[in-house]
Write a protein that holds these residues in place. Structure first.
Motif, PDB file in Angstrom:
ATOM      1  N   LYS B 105       0.834  -1.192   0.000  1.00  0.00           N
ATOM      2  CA  LYS B 105       0.000   0.000   0.000  1.00  0.00           C
ATOM      3  C   LYS B 105       0.869   1.243   0.000  1.00  0.00           C
ATOM      4  O   LYS B 105       1.834   1.339   0.748  1.00  0.00           O
ATOM      5  CB  LYS B 105      -0.869   0.000   1.249  1.00  0.00           C
ATOM      6  N   GLN B 167       3.173  -0.074   8.561  1.00  0.00           N
ATOM      7  CA  GLN B 167       2.149  -0.785   9.311  1.00  0.00           C
ATOM      8  C   GLN B 167       1.959  -0.126  10.669  1.00  0.00           C
ATOM      9  O   GLN B 167       2.934   0.249  11.317  1.00  0.00           O
ATOM     10  CB  GLN B 167       2.574  -2.224   9.483  1.00  0.00           C
ATOM     11  N   ILE B 169      -0.425  -0.225  14.468  1.00  0.00           N
ATOM     12  CA  ILE B 169      -1.061  -1.185  15.359  1.00  0.00           C
ATOM     13  C   ILE B 169      -2.491  -1.473  14.912  1.00  0.00           C
ATOM     14  O   ILE B 169      -2.987  -2.580  15.033  1.00  0.00           O
ATOM     15  CB  ILE B 169      -1.020  -0.633  16.794  1.00  0.00           C
ATOM     16  N   ARG B 170      -3.112  -0.452  14.301  1.00  0.00           N
ATOM     17  CA  ARG B 170      -4.515  -0.592  13.932  1.00  0.00           C
ATOM     18  C   ARG B 170      -4.741  -1.510  12.736  1.00  0.00           C
ATOM     19  O   ARG B 170      -5.809  -2.082  12.591  1.00  0.00           O
ATOM     20  CB  ARG B 170      -5.130   0.791  13.698  1.00  0.00           C
ATOM     21  N   ASP B 171      -3.728  -1.630  11.842  1.00  0.00           N
ATOM     22  CA  ASP B 171      -3.955  -2.550  10.719  1.00  0.00           C
ATOM     23  C   ASP B 171      -2.967  -3.722  10.740  1.00  0.00           C
ATOM     24  O   ASP B 171      -2.698  -4.344   9.730  1.00  0.00           O
ATOM     25  CB  ASP B 171      -3.911  -1.810   9.375  1.00  0.00           C
ATOM     26  N   TRP B 172      -2.469  -4.012  11.929  1.00  0.00           N
ATOM     27  CA  TRP B 172      -1.563  -5.144  12.057  1.00  0.00           C
ATOM     28  C   TRP B 172      -2.355  -6.440  12.117  1.00  0.00           C
ATOM     29  O   TRP B 172      -3.466  -6.472  12.615  1.00  0.00           O
ATOM     30  CB  TRP B 172      -0.720  -4.971  13.323  1.00  0.00           C
ATOM     31  N   SER B 173      -1.793  -7.489  11.595  1.00  0.00           N
ATOM     32  CA  SER B 173      -2.491  -8.777  11.626  1.00  0.00           C
ATOM     33  C   SER B 173      -1.566  -9.835  12.214  1.00  0.00           C
ATOM     34  O   SER B 173      -0.367  -9.823  11.962  1.00  0.00           O
ATOM     35  CB  SER B 173      -2.883  -9.180  10.212  1.00  0.00           C
ATOM     36  N   TRP B 174      -2.155 -10.760  12.959  1.00  0.00           N
ATOM     37  CA  TRP B 174      -1.406 -11.911  13.423  1.00  0.00           C
ATOM     38  C   TRP B 174      -0.970 -12.696  12.193  1.00  0.00           C
ATOM     39  O   TRP B 174      -1.700 -12.778  11.225  1.00  0.00           O
ATOM     40  CB  TRP B 174      -2.282 -12.808  14.297  1.00  0.00           C
ATOM     41  N   HIS B 175       0.207 -13.246  12.241  1.00  0.00           N
ATOM     42  CA  HIS B 175       0.635 -14.034  11.089  1.00  0.00           C
ATOM     43  C   HIS B 175      -0.023 -15.408  11.158  1.00  0.00           C
ATOM     44  O   HIS B 175      -0.470 -15.860  12.220  1.00  0.00           O
ATOM     45  CB  HIS B 175       2.156 -14.142  11.038  1.00  0.00           C
ATOM     46  N   LYS B 176      -0.076 -16.045  10.003  1.00  0.00           N
ATOM     47  CA  LYS B 176      -0.722 -17.351   9.953  1.00  0.00           C
ATOM     48  C   LYS B 176       0.192 -18.396  10.568  1.00  0.00           C
ATOM     49  O   LYS B 176       1.351 -18.512  10.185  1.00  0.00           O
ATOM     50  CB  LYS B 176      -1.020 -17.713   8.509  1.00  0.00           C
ATOM     51  N   PRO B 177      -0.308 -19.144  11.554  1.00  0.00           N
ATOM     52  CA  PRO B 177       0.564 -20.154  12.162  1.00  0.00           C
ATOM     53  C   PRO B 177       0.846 -21.267  11.159  1.00  0.00           C
ATOM     54  O   PRO B 177       0.099 -21.452  10.191  1.00  0.00           O
ATOM     55  CB  PRO B 177      -0.243 -20.680  13.340  1.00  0.00           C
ATOM     56  N   GLY B 178       1.930 -21.958  11.401  1.00  0.00           N
ATOM     57  CA  GLY B 178       2.275 -23.084  10.538  1.00  0.00           C
ATOM     58  C   GLY B 178       2.889 -22.671   9.228  1.00  0.00           C
ATOM     59  O   GLY B 178       3.086 -23.483   8.332  1.00  0.00           O
ATOM     60  N   ILE B 182       8.604 -26.996   9.646  1.00  0.00           N
ATOM     61  CA  ILE B 182       8.855 -27.703  10.905  1.00  0.00           C
ATOM     62  C   ILE B 182      10.139 -28.520  10.774  1.00  0.00           C
ATOM     63  O   ILE B 182      10.380 -29.152   9.747  1.00  0.00           O
ATOM     64  CB  ILE B 182       7.676 -28.644  11.224  1.00  0.00           C
ATOM     65  N   ARG B 186      12.052 -32.801  15.357  1.00  0.00           N
ATOM     66  CA  ARG B 186      11.298 -32.476  16.571  1.00  0.00           C
ATOM     67  C   ARG B 186      10.031 -33.314  16.670  1.00  0.00           C
ATOM     68  O   ARG B 186       9.382 -33.327  17.700  1.00  0.00           O
ATOM     69  CB  ARG B 186      10.963 -30.993  16.597  1.00  0.00           C
ATOM     70  N   ILE B 187       9.652 -33.947  15.581  1.00  0.00           N
ATOM     71  CA  ILE B 187       8.447 -34.769  15.624  1.00  0.00           C
ATOM     72  C   ILE B 187       8.781 -36.217  15.954  1.00  0.00           C
ATOM     73  O   ILE B 187       8.114 -36.875  16.765  1.00  0.00           O
ATOM     74  CB  ILE B 187       7.699 -34.702  14.278  1.00  0.00           C
TER      75      ILE B 187
END
Lengths: 811, 202
Positions: B105, B167, B169-178, B182, B186-187
C-alpha cells in the motif's frame, strides 16, 4: 447459599498462584522515565494537552479524551514532559505508537485532589463524569472505558451488578492481592457503582482458590447488601459471559452485550479505581501488576505507576535475564510474548510472566488434526473449534464468521487440550485480524468508489453545463449571422449599404466628439453646485460655532467632505478639458499617415470579416439553393476587390511610416503577401473548379478570372511593398543582425514550416496512392504543398536576412 | 382422432397461457443493469488507477462481466483474483505482469515547498484526494488517497512521491501459524537423540 450454574467446557490447568502471594503488595518505585501510550483503552486515542518541557504534577491530565468512547491519560508522578513521540507499546506486534514521555523528578507530588466524603450527595451523572475524567478503563484486560459501561445504552435496567473477582488464569494474583489488602476499596467502589445503577442485586463472583480474599471481602461487606458468591475453580470462569452464566444462569446472546439481558460485570481492580477516584479524587495513575515466573527471584505484586518500563519493574522483582526464555504480558493462556522489555506498563497490564525454558518449553510442532473433538468439549463458548480451524487454514474467513468466530474469547482452552498441539487460538486470532483488515479495506474502497462516482457525476455535470453554454452561444451566433445575411441580401446594391454604413460610422464618430462637450458642461455645473454647497455648509458651521452647539463637529465633517467633493469635481473637470483638447488635436491631425494606415487596416479587417461571412453563407447555400449562391457570388467578388484596393492603399502608405516601424511592418507585409498568395491560390482553385464543373456558365468563369487577375495585381503590389520595406530595413545598420533570440524564433519558424511541409507532402502522397481519381483533392493538396514550400523559403530568407547562417532547403 | 385433437388443443392452450405468464413476468420483473457487474465492482479495490487498461474499476468490472481476464488488477493482487475466481466460478490465474506488479500500500506525498500550484494533479486524482487551488500549495488527504499513481505523471516539477504506508497497530495482523517449516527431528522422538554413540551405531 445461592444457586450457581455451570458453563460448558473449561479446563483445569496448574494454578501456579502461590509464588506471587507470599509477599504483600510492594511499591515498584519511580523509574527515571515514564512512557504513557495515548491509547491504553478501547476507542479513540486520547489527545495530548501538554507541551514538551512542561512541568506536571502527579495526577495532572496530560491527554484528554477524544469523542465519547475514550478516556484521558494522567501524569503518574511529578516531573517534566520531555517528548511526545512514537515508542514501543505493549502489543503482540511489537510496533510503536504515540506516547508521552515524562522525566520524573522523584518528588511524587500530587496535584490538588478534591475528595468526596459522601458520594450519595452527588448526582449519578456527576459521578459518571468524574469516573470518566479519572481516566478509568476496565482493568481486567479489555480496557473498555468504565464510564461508558456504567451508562448502558437506552438506559436499560441493570438487575444484577456483578463484580468479577474470579481471576481464573494461572499465575495471575493481582486481583487476589488487591482484595486481600484493600477489600474496603473494592467494596466501596462496588457501592458507588450500585448507587449509579440501582441494581436489584450486587454479586461478587470469586473462585474458591482464594479463601483469604473471600474472608477479607466478607469482612468488608458485612453491613451491605452485597452477596459474595464463591464458585468452583475452573478456567475460564473469569470470562465475562462465563461468569454471568455461573452466577445468573443467563446467556448473553450472540452479538449482544450483558446490559441487554440486564447484567453488568465489572472487574475488582476497576471497582477499586472508581472508589479512589470518587472518594479521594485521585485519577487512575497506577495499578497492581503481578510479576512472576521462575526467572524472577522474588515474585510478587507491585503497585506500579502507569508508564513504568517493564525492565524496571522486572528488576524490582529480581529478574534473571540469563534464566528467562521469554517474557509474557498477561497470563500463560491469553498473554503474548514480548519482543522487548523496553515497553511500558499500561492500564490493562495485569501480569508479567518471566518464564524459564523448563517452565514454558517451546511448543511442540503442530501436527495434523485427528478430529478427536476434545477442543469442542473444552470450548467455553460452545463453538466448533475444529471447523473454525479448517476454515482459518483454508482462509475461508466468511465461513468461519458464519460459525461464530467472533464469539471466541481466545481463552486458549482448545489449544491446551489439543493432542496434536495445534495452536488453535493463533489460527482464530489470525482469522479475526484478516477479517478486520478486509473490512477496513472494504470500507476504504467503498469510500473511494463513492468519491470516484461523485467526481464522475460532477465532471459530467460540468461538461453538460459547458455544452449548454456553448450551444447557447452557437445559437446566438447563428441568429446574428442569419440576420446579417438577410441584411446583405436585402441591400440590393451593396454600394448603398456600404455608403449607409460609412454614414453611420461618421455619425457615431461625430457623436463621440460631441460627447466630451456635453460632459464638460455637466462637469462645470457640478463644480458650481459643489462650491455653492460648500459655502452654505461653511456658513452654518460658523453659526454653529458661535452658538457652541454640538452640531459643530458634524458640520465640520460635512465641510471637509464637501471640500473633498469639490476638489474631486474640479479634478474631473480639468481631466475632461485636457481630454477634449487631446481629441481635437488628434482629429485635426487625422491626415497623418500612421492614423491613416491604422484606419485602413481596420477597414481591411472589417472587409475580411465580411468576406468570410459571405463565403460561409455561399458555402451553406450552395448545396441547398444554388441560385442564391450565385446571387451572393458578385457581392463576394466586390468585397474581395474592395479588400484588394484597401490593401493596396495600405501598401502605399506603409513606406511612408517612420523607419523604426520597419521591423514589425516587414512582418505585417510578409503576412499580407502570404495571405494574398493564399487567396490567389484559392481563387485559382475556384476558377478551375468552376471551369470543370460548369463550362457553360461563362459569366461566372469570367468573374472568377477577373478576381484572379485582381488577386495577381494585389499580390504584386504587396510583394513590391514588401521588397521596399526590406530594402529600407537593410539600410539600417543596427537591424541587419538580429538578436540570437530572434534568430532562434526564426529558426523555429523554419522548423515548423518544414514539419508542416513534410506533413503535407505525406498527405499528398497518401492521397495519390489511395485515390488517384480524386483529382480535385490531389490538386488542392499539391497547391497546399507548394504554398508550404514557398512559406518555408520565405522563412529561410527571413532567417538569412536576419543574419543567420544559410540552411539546407528540404523539398 | 378427436382425442388427439383435444389433447393437442389442451397442450396448445397450456403453452399459450404459460407463455403469456412468462412474457408478463419478464417485462414486470426486469432487472435494470447487470447485477454481476455490481458484485465484481464490489470486489475490485477501487483504486481507480487504470492499470488494467480500463478507465477505472467499474469499466473493468463491466469488461470482466463481458468475459475479460480476471488477472489485470495489480493493486488487488492475488486476493482480488481469488475472490473474482470464486464469484465467477473460474480457475484463479496468476497476475498478468503486463499490467504491473502487486506493490504494498502506498500513498502520494507532495513535497510542499516544491509545489508550484498548477492543479494538474488535482485534475488527475480520480477520488478528489488532493486539496489545493491555482497558485496555492497542494496537499494529499492521506485517508482518501488510494495510491493509484495517477497524479505523479502530470506533475510538471516532479514533486509527488509515492510513499509506502507503514504498518500501524490498527492494521496489524497476526501471522498465519504453521507458515514456518517444521524441523522433522522435533516430531520423531528417536531422531532427537544426539548421543554420538547412537549415531555411530546407526
Amino acid at each position: 447459599m445461592r444457586q450457581t450454574w455451570d458453563f460448558h467446557g473449561g479446563i483445569h490447568p496448574p494454578e501456579n498462584k502461590t509464588q506471587s502471594t507470599q509477599q504483600s503488595i510492594r511499591k515498584a518505585g519511580i523509574p527515571q522515565y515514564l512512557y504513557l501510550p495515548l491509547s491504553q483503552h478501547i476507542g479513540q486515542p486520547a489527545a495530548p494537552v501538554v507541551a514538551i518541557g512542561q512541568q506536571v504534577k502527579k495526577g495532572d491530565m496530560i491527554a484528554e479524551a477524544v469523542g465519547p468512547v475514550s478516556v484521558p491519560v494522567h501524569a503518574p508522578t511529578s516531573g517534566t514532559v520531555i517528548a511526545i513521540e512514537d515508542h514501543q507499546v505493549p502489543h503482540p506486534s511489537g510496533l510503536t505508537d504515540s506516547c508521552i514521555v515524562i522525566e520524573t523528578d522523584g518528588l511524587d507530588e500530587w496535584k490538588e485532589c478534591i475528595p468526596c466524603e459522601n458520594y450519595e450527595e452527588l448526582e449519578p451523572a456527576e459521578i459518571l463524569e468524574r469516573v470518566r475524567q479519572a481516566g478509568i478503563a476496565g482493568l481486567g484486560g479489555a480496557g473498555f472505558p468504565t464510564a461508558i459501561k456504567l451508562h448502558p445504552p437506552r438506559n436499560d435496567k441493570v438487575n444484577s451488578l456483578i463484580l468479577n473477582a474470579a481471576e481464573c488464569e494461572p499465575y495471575i494474583t493481582a486481583d487476589d492481592m488487591l482484595m486481600r489488602e484493600r477489600a474496603h476499596e473494592v467494596i466501596g467502589g462496588l457501592e458507588i457503582m450500585a448507587f449509579i445503577l440501582q441494581p436489584e442485586e450486587c454479586l461478587i463472583g470469586i473462585e474458591d482458590n482464594k479463601p483469604e480474599a473471600v474472608a477479607a471481602l466478607r469482612e468488608a461487606a458485612k453491613d451491605t447488601q452485597i452477596e459474595i458468591v464463591v464458585i468452583p475453580t475452573k478456567y475460564p470462569s473469569g470470562g465475562e459471559k462465563q461468569l454471568i452464566k455461573i452466577l445468573t444462569g443467563l446467556e448473553v446472546p450472540n452479538g449482544h452485550i450483558p446490559a441487554d439481558i440486564g447484567v453488568m460485570c465489572q472487574n475488582v481492580g476497576t471497582s477499586a479505581a472508581v472508589y479512589r477516584a470518587i472518594r479521594h479524587g485521585e485519577p487512575l495513575v497506577s495499578r497492581i501488576t503481578t510479576v512472576t515466573g521462575e526467572a524472577v527471584e522474588q515474585p510478587a505484586n507491585f503497585e506500579t505507576l502507569l508508564g513504568t518500563p517493564l525492565s524496571f519493574l522486572l528488576n524490582q522483582a529480581g529478574f534473571n535475564a540469563a534464566k528467562a526464555s521469554r517474557v509474557l504480558m498477561g497470563g500463560p493462556m491469553m498473554g503474548f510474548a514480548l519482543t522487548s522489555t523496553d515497553i511500558p506498563v499500561v492500564k490493562t497490564t495485569n501480569c508479567l510472566l518471566a518464564a524459564t525454558q523448563k517452565e514454558f518449553p517451546e511448543p511442540p510442532p503442530e501436527q495434523p488434526c485427528i478430529r478427536c473433538g476434545m477442543c469442542a468439549e473444552a470450548c467455553p463458548a460452545e463453538l466448533l473449534p475444529q471447523q473454525l480451524f479448517w476454515f482459518a487454514k483454508a482462509q475461508e474467513f466468511e465461513k468461519a464468521e458464519m460459525h461464530n468466530l467472533f464469539d471466541c474469547i481466545e481463552c486458549g482452552a482448545c489449544s491446551y487440550v489439543c493432542p496434536s498441539s495445534i495452536p488453535l487460538v493463533q489460527y482464530y486470532r489470525y482469522s479475526k485480524s484478516q477479517i478486520r483488515i478486509a473490512r477496513l479495506d472494504q470500507e476504504k474502497s467503498d469510500k473511494a468508489r463513492e468519491r470516484f462516482e461523485f467526481r464522475q457525476t460532477r465532471l459530467q455535470r460540468e461538461q453538460e453545463e459547458k455544452e449548454a453554454k456553448r450551444k447557447a452561444r452557437a445559437e446566438a451566433a447563428a441568429k446574428a449571422q442569419a440576420a446579417r445575411a438577410a441584411e446583405a441580401q436585402a441591400a440590393e446594391d451593396p454600394k448603398k449599404a456600404a455608403v449607409a454604413e460609412a454614414v453611420k460610422r461618421a455619425q457615431a464618430k461625430r457623436q463621440q466628439q460631441a460627447a466630451p462637450e456635453v460632459d464638460l458642461a455637466e462637469l462645470e455645473s457640478n463644480v458650481q453646485k459643489a462650491k455653492d454647497k460648500l459655502t452654505k455648509v461653511e456658513a452654518s458651521l460658523q453659526q454653529a460655532e458661535a452658538e457652541q452647539s454640538d452640531m459643530a463637529e458634524k458640520l465640520r465633517n460635512a465641510v471637509a467632505k464637501n471640500r473633498d467633493r469639490l476638489a474631486f469635481a474640479e479634478q474631473a473637470l480639468a481631466d475632461a478639458r485636457k481630454q477634449s483638447s487631446d481629441t481635437s488635436t488628434t482629429a485635426s491631425s487625422a491626415s497623418l499617415p500612421a492614423q491613416d494606415s491604422e484606419q485602413l487596416q481596420r477597414s481591411i479587417k472589417r472587409q475580411e470579416d465580411k468576406i468570410a461571412t459571405l463565403q460561409n453563407a455561399i458555402n451553406d447555400t450552395r448545396n441547398s439553393d444554388p441560385d442564391r449562391a450565385n446571387q451572393l457570388q458578385p457581392t463576394l467578388d466586390k468585397s474581395l476587390a474592395r479588400l484588394a484596393e484597401l490593401k493596396a492603399a495600405l501598401g502605399a502608405t506603409a513606406p511612408d511610416t517612420p523607419e523604426e516601424q520597419a521591423g514589425p511592418d516587414l512582418e505585417q507585409l510578409q503576412s499580407q503577401v502570404d495571405k494574398a498568395k493564399d487567396k490567389l491560390a484559392m481563387m485559382q482553385g475556384m476558377l478551375e473548379e468552376a471551369q470543370a464543373e460548369d463550362p457553360v456558365d461563362d459569366a461566372k468563369v469570367s468573374k472568377l478570372t477577373r478576381a484572379v487577375e485582381k488577386n495577381h495585381e494585389r499580390l504584386a503590389a504587396a510583394e513590391k511593398s514588401l521588397k521596399n520595406a526590406k530594402q529600407q530595413a537593410q539600410q539600417i545598420p543596427g537591424q541587419a543582425k538580429s538578436s540570437p533570440e530572434e534568430l532562434e524564433a526564426l529558426r523555429n519558424n523554419i522548423d515548423k514550416a518544414r514539419d508542416k511541409l513534410v506533413m503535407m507532402q505525406g498527405m499528398l502522397e497518401e492521397a495519390q496512392a489511395e485515390s488517384p481519381t480524386d483529382e480535385s483533392k490531389i490538386a488542392k493538396l499539391t497547391r497546399a504543398v507548394e504554398k508550404n514550400q514557398e512559406r518555408l523559403k520565405a522563412a529561410e530568407t527571413a532567417y538569412q536576412n536576419a543574419g543567420g547562417e544559410s540552411v539546407d532547403i528540404v523539398n | 382422432m378427436s382425442i388427439v385433437i383435444v389433447a393437442v388443443l389442451a397442450l396448445l392452450a397450456l403453452a399459450v397461457t404459460f407463455g403469456a405468464i412468462l412474457g408478463f413476468a419478464s417485462v414486470r420483473f426486469k432487472v435494470e443493469g447487470n447485477p454481476l457487474v455490481d458484485q465484481i465492482d464490489g470486489l475490485l479495490p477501487q483504486t481507480q488507477c487504470g492499470q488494467c487498461g480500463y478507465p477505472g474499476c467499474r469499466p473493468y468490472a463491466e469488461a470482466i462481466a463481458g468475459g475479460d481476464a480476471i488477472n489485470k488488477c495489480p493493486p488487488g493482487g492475488e486476493t482480488t483474483i481469488s475472490a473474482l475466481a470464486d464469484l465467477l466460478d473460474v480457475e484463479p490465474i496468476p497476475l498478468d505482469e503486463e499490467h504491473g506488479v502487486a506493490q504494498g500500500k502506498r500513498v502520494a506525498f507532495i513535497r510542499e515547498d516544491e509545489c508550484i500550484g498548477c492543479t494538474k494533479c488535482i485534475q488527475a486524482c480520480p477520488v478528489d484526494a488532493i486539496l489545493g487551488a491555482a497558485k496555492q500549495m497542494h496537499t494529499v488527504i492521506v485517508d482518501e488517497c488510494t495510491g493509484c499513481d495517477l497524479c505523479v505523471e502530470p506533475c510538471p516539477v516532479d514533486c509527488i512521491d509515492m510513499v509506502p504506508v507503514g504498518q500501524t497497530i490498527r492494521d496489524w495482523s497476526w501471522h498465519k501459524p504453521g507458515s514456518e517449516p517444521i524441523d522433522p527431528t522435533r516430531i520423531i522422538t528417536t531422531d532427537q537423540r544426539t548421543d554420538p554413540n547412537d549415531q555411530e551405531a546407526a
